[in-house]
Design a protein around this motif. Structure first.
Motif, short mmCIF file in Angstrom:
data_model
loop_
_atom_site.label_atom_id
_atom_site.label_comp_id
_atom_site.label_asym_id
_atom_site.label_seq_id
_atom_site.Cartn_x
_atom_site.Cartn_y
_atom_site.Cartn_z
N ALA A 350 67.70 -35.63 -9.69
CA ALA A 350 67.30 -36.73 -10.57
C ALA A 350 68.25 -37.91 -10.45
CB ALA A 350 67.26 -36.25 -12.02
N GLY A 351 69.42 -37.68 -9.83
CA GLY A 351 70.38 -38.76 -9.61
C GLY A 351 70.89 -39.37 -10.91
N ALA A 352 71.37 -40.62 -10.78
CA ALA A 352 71.87 -41.33 -11.96
C ALA A 352 70.76 -42.05 -12.69
CB ALA A 352 72.95 -42.32 -11.54
N ASP A 353 69.71 -42.38 -11.96
CA ASP A 353 68.60 -43.14 -12.55
C ASP A 353 67.29 -42.61 -11.97
OD1 ASP A 353 67.07 -45.00 -13.83
OD2 ASP A 353 67.61 -46.67 -12.51
N PRO A 354 66.42 -41.91 -12.74
CA PRO A 354 66.48 -41.84 -14.21
C PRO A 354 67.43 -40.77 -14.76
CG PRO A 354 64.55 -40.70 -13.43
CD PRO A 354 65.19 -41.29 -12.21
N GLY A 355 67.88 -39.83 -13.91
CA GLY A 355 68.78 -38.80 -14.38
C GLY A 355 68.05 -37.64 -15.04
N PRO A 356 68.80 -36.64 -15.52
CA PRO A 356 68.20 -35.50 -16.24
C PRO A 356 67.41 -35.96 -17.46
CG PRO A 356 70.47 -35.01 -15.62
CD PRO A 356 70.25 -36.46 -15.31
N ALA A 357 66.51 -35.11 -17.91
CA ALA A 357 65.67 -35.46 -19.07
C ALA A 357 66.51 -35.79 -20.29
CB ALA A 357 64.72 -34.29 -19.37
N ALA A 358 67.63 -35.08 -20.47
CA ALA A 358 68.47 -35.28 -21.66
C ALA A 358 69.17 -36.63 -21.68
CB ALA A 358 69.51 -34.16 -21.75
N TYR A 359 69.25 -37.32 -20.54
CA TYR A 359 69.97 -38.59 -20.49
C TYR A 359 69.22 -39.72 -21.20
CZ TYR A 359 73.39 -36.89 -17.05
OH TYR A 359 74.40 -36.22 -16.41
N GLY A 360 67.91 -39.54 -21.41
CA GLY A 360 67.14 -40.54 -22.12
C GLY A 360 66.91 -41.81 -21.33
N ARG A 361 66.87 -41.70 -20.01
CA ARG A 361 66.63 -42.88 -19.17
C ARG A 361 65.28 -42.83 -18.47
NH1 ARG A 361 72.58 -42.81 -16.27
NH2 ARG A 361 73.80 -43.55 -18.06
N PRO A 380 75.91 -31.96 -26.93
CA PRO A 380 75.16 -33.22 -26.77
C PRO A 380 75.93 -34.46 -27.18
CG PRO A 380 73.81 -31.54 -27.84
CD PRO A 380 75.20 -30.99 -27.79
N ASP A 381 76.87 -34.33 -28.12
CA ASP A 381 77.57 -35.51 -28.63
C ASP A 381 78.93 -35.75 -27.97
OD1 ASP A 381 75.48 -35.92 -30.41
OD2 ASP A 381 76.39 -34.60 -31.92
N ARG A 382 79.28 -34.91 -26.98
CA ARG A 382 80.62 -35.05 -26.38
C ARG A 382 80.54 -35.25 -24.88
NH1 ARG A 382 82.73 -29.84 -29.59
NH2 ARG A 382 82.67 -30.71 -31.69
N PHE A 383 79.42 -35.73 -24.40
CA PHE A 383 79.26 -35.96 -22.96
C PHE A 383 80.16 -37.11 -22.53
CE2 PHE A 383 76.59 -36.61 -19.11
CZ PHE A 383 76.57 -35.30 -18.69
N ILE A 384 80.92 -36.91 -21.46
CA ILE A 384 81.92 -37.88 -20.97
C ILE A 384 82.82 -38.30 -22.13
CG2 ILE A 384 82.30 -39.90 -19.49
CD1 ILE A 384 79.46 -39.88 -18.69
N GLY A 385 83.35 -37.31 -22.83
CA GLY A 385 84.28 -37.59 -23.91
C GLY A 385 83.65 -38.31 -25.09
N GLY A 386 82.34 -38.14 -25.27
CA GLY A 386 81.66 -38.78 -26.39
C GLY A 386 81.20 -40.19 -26.10
N LYS A 387 81.45 -40.66 -24.88
CA LYS A 387 81.04 -42.03 -24.52
C LYS A 387 79.55 -42.12 -24.20
CE LYS A 387 85.59 -43.37 -22.75
NZ LYS A 387 86.27 -42.11 -23.02
N MET A 388 78.91 -40.97 -24.06
CA MET A 388 77.49 -40.95 -23.75
C MET A 388 76.86 -39.78 -24.50
SD MET A 388 75.76 -40.48 -19.98
CE MET A 388 74.03 -40.07 -19.80
N SER A 389 75.87 -40.04 -25.31
CA SER A 389 75.19 -38.96 -26.03
C SER A 389 73.93 -38.57 -25.28
CB SER A 389 74.84 -39.40 -27.45
OG SER A 389 73.96 -40.50 -27.42
N VAL A 390 73.58 -37.30 -25.34
CA VAL A 390 72.40 -36.81 -24.65
C VAL A 390 71.47 -36.14 -25.65
CG1 VAL A 390 73.56 -36.52 -22.43
CG2 VAL A 390 73.56 -34.64 -24.06
N ASP A 391 70.21 -36.02 -25.25
CA ASP A 391 69.16 -35.54 -26.15
C ASP A 391 68.83 -34.08 -25.82
OD1 ASP A 391 66.90 -35.05 -27.62
OD2 ASP A 391 65.90 -36.94 -27.09
#
Length: 684
Positions: A350-361, A380-391
């Motif tokens: 899925a790469g960076a764009d759109p990425g995994p389903a959880a990325y919300g892109r 879900p709330d600590r992805f990349i140190g909390g800088k990115m939230s996932v669904d």
């Protein structure tokens, strides 16, 4: 403040940066999303982010070493500019005939990979060179001028030249190359003797064709990033990471982009090697799992393993490079069902764009990352140190819809199946790089890095029979750390086949003295001070009648009968290790002399801290799904920053940090060494 070095590794999903302060050895790290259509923009964003986190001035940066996937992706995606090929009359179809190898010997309907240069763009010249370098036929200028007109009409961006036996005497290639450059100033020209000067016509032709086809892409990329880097980092020298574990200048990269085929993964192998030397562990297996792929490299007796027999997208590349086994298994690898309901993972990503389903892109396909989120291994709330939230709910829906519903599995069972298959794919690759090469996995430590490596490494090591997994301090950007430690490197080779008593000290000394001189000239051209020069000699030997060679070290200085005998004995010993047989009394053939010219860069040593018994408390606990436990298990969660030297705990456990998450399975135990590495004992 002292000088600053930057290492930037552009991957398929994230672009990583390491900031090294030379005077203190302090390392700062950062990650930004990669940009499929704007690699330079991601690089500049990463530089800005890294400088901000390290709190250093851009004017203090003296070196930027860059690992890029632009060449790799262009070949894998078959997005290469139009290229022509000029070869010896009668050899027009070598590039298409190849070696008659079948990628899958049991598939009767497989489609062969098209050649890099289609037949209508391949041209012949009446020229001929003997196998010992004698000129039989010199190219006619008039014939070449007629070909130039055809090349103009087909709008080729670049032209490759590959003549028979040019590796011995390139005179005819040089003649035609100079005529082409004079008449086609806007077209990129590359001759085989400049790229790969050794035997095997098909591999040499494939290598120069790859180099030539990617030259316009690399020239455009460097033209885009160079002024932007100069504006951002006015005092920085820019080097690019090449596949052999060394760096090269922008000027060399423009002419020899094929050397960048495994640019980023090579940085990871160097970082593993440095870690092994610091910890006194000579045998390491690096497993670099990113968003798109997993790259596996072996360090044996403290040294990277090199190869000249590699390929990309089934196109041979005959250049010295670190031996890296890459498979399409990453955090973004897509889980899918075949027509018979069989579950597969990758190699599609899925790469960076759109990425995994959880990325919300906009991604809707279930991936390995989605499975880890569903199983509670990634918060879900600590992805990349909390800088990115996932669904998490989006991940559950994607897995349920595309996998669980069809196979009549719960979401957790389907997610666990995705993880098992991804691990199984990597386990096969680990065995290929270790046990199947004659190395006992019980003598190896698995080093897990990349954004997803520590999530899977402990289970992977246990399955492969490797007793210990090591997770370095900054695993998510470990390859970028390797980049800032890379030396400048040039590789030179000359084929001259000699049998038995023809392998004399005089002949070998002449060969190596000639290659040594080329190496010194290249390092001087790069501006490396003479006290930083290192010339490493190796040779390719085989038994008479064999078609392929084994590479062994050759002593420095003037060669004599004793040093040659010891080199040949090293060949017998390595042949026995690799193939389980040797012929010490058999006839031996010398094939290639090789010299690696290395310009050393100063790398600050890793500093070890004293260990002490350290009681650590988890910051929380949460349910995490483990197959071996039959479901969810209450699992302690630790913050990596809290785990100093001497800390110890047992699994099941999760260790979270800004650039990755480490999973420790039930029954496994963890200690922290003096360098801050997590050492996971995975069991018998």
């Amino acid at each position: 403040m002292g000088s600053i070095r930057l290492g930037v590794d552009t991957g398929g999903t994230f672009t990583d940066i390491t900031v090294l302060e030379e005077d203190t050895g302090k390392v700062s790290i950062a990650k930004v999303p990669s940009r499929r259509d704007d690699h330079a923009g991601a690089l500049i964003e990463a530089v800005g982010k890294g400088l901000e986190i390290a709190n250093v001035d851009a004017g203090d940066v003296t070196l930027l070493v860059h690992g890029t996937t632009i060449v790799t992706n262009a070949v894998l995606e078959n997005k290469l500019p139009e290229t022509s090929l000029i070869t010896t009359e009668g050899f027009k179809d070598v590039l298409e005939i190849g070696r008659h190898f079948r990628p899958d010997m049991y598939d009767l309907q497989q489609v062969k990979t098209p050649p890099l240069v289609p037949r209508e763009r391949r041209y012949c010249v009446a020229e001929r060179m003997t196998s010992d370098g004698g000129v039989l036929v010199t190219p006619e200028r008039e014939e070449v001028l007629q070909l130039i007109e055809k090349i103009r009409k087909n709008n080729s961006n670049s032209v490759a030249i590959c003549f028979l036996n040019a590796y011995v005497n390139p005179a005819n290639e040089i003649l035609v190359r100079d005529w082409l450059k004079a008449k086609l100033p806007d077209v990129r020209i590359s001759a085989s003797h400049e790229v790969c000067r050794e035997i095997r016509e098909f591999e040499r032709m494939s290598t120069v064709a790859l180099n030539t086809a990617t030259m316009p892409l690399m020239a455009a990329y460097l033209a885009e990033i160079s002024p932007r880097i100069q504006a951002t980092l006015p005092n920085a020298k820019v080097l690019l990471m090449q596949s052999n574990g060394g760096s090269l200048t922008v000027e060399t990269a423009r002419e020899l982009p094929v050397r960048l085929i495994t640019s980023g993964p090579a940085g990871g192998a160097l970082a593993v090697q440095r870690l092994g030397k610091a910890t006194g562990n000579p045998n390491l297996l690096g497993v670099d799992m990113g968003g798109t792929s997993t790259d596996i490299s072996l360090i044996h007796k403290g040294e990277t393993r090199m190869t000249t027999e590699s390929a990309i997208a089934e196109h041979p590349v005959k250049l010295p490079m670190i031996e890296i086994n890459s498979i399409g298994a990453g955090a973004g690898s897509i889980a899918w069902l075949d027509n018979w309901g069989g579950l597969h993972v990758g190699p599609q990503s899925a790469g960076a764009d759109p990425g995994p389903a959880a990325y919300g892109r906009g991604g809707t396909e279930p991936t390995v990352a989605d499975a880890n989120i569903v199983l509670g291994r990634l918060h879900p709330d600590r992805f990349i140190g909390g800088k990115m939230s996932v669904d998490r709910e989006a991940a559950r829906k994607a897995i349920a819809k595309k996998v669980g519903k069809t196979l009549d599995l719960s979401v957790e069972e389907a997610a666990a199946g995705i993880i098992r298959i991804a691990n199984s794919n990597m386990e096969r690759a680990v065995r290929v790089s270790s046990a199947e090469r004659g190395f006992d996995p019980r003598d190896i430590t698995l080093v897990a890095f990349g954004g997803a490596g520590p999530l899977h490494a402990a289970a992977l090591a246990e399955a492969a029979g490797i007793p210990t997994t090591l997770v370095p301090e900054a695993p998510g950007v470990f390859s970028a750390i390797g980049l800032v430690m890379a030396d400048i490197r040039h590789d030179f080779v000359q084929t001259q086949i000699m049998k038995d008593d023809k392998i004399t000290p005089k002949k070998l000394s002449q060969l190596y003295e000639h290659l040594d001189a080329q190496g010194r000239e290249a390092l001087a051209r790069d501006g490396v001070s003479e006290d930083q020069w290192v010339l490493q000699r190796t040779a390719d030997f085989r038994y008479v009648g064999q078609a392929y060679e084994v590479n062994v070290p050759v002593p420095d200085g003037k060669l004599d009968a004793v040093s040659i005998a010891s080199t040949i004995q090293a060949f017998h010993d390595l042949h026995l290790q690799l193939y389980a047989h040797s012929r010490p009394d058999g006839r031996v053939e010398f094939v290639n002399s090789r010299v690696a010219a290395i310009g050393l860069t100063s790398a600050p040593p890793m500093r070890e801290q004293p260990q002490r018994k350290m009681v650590v408390e988890p910051k929380e606990s949460r349910p995490v799904y483990f197959d071996e436990a039959g479901g969810y298990v209450e699992t302690q969660v630790f913050e990596r920053e809290d785990l100093g030297p001497g800390a110890a705990f047992t699994g099941p456990a999760i260790v979270e940090q800004v650039d990755t998450t480490t999973v420790v399975h039930p029954g496994q135990s963890v200690t922290v060494d003096g360098f801050g590495n997590l050492l996971i004992a995975v069991g018998d």
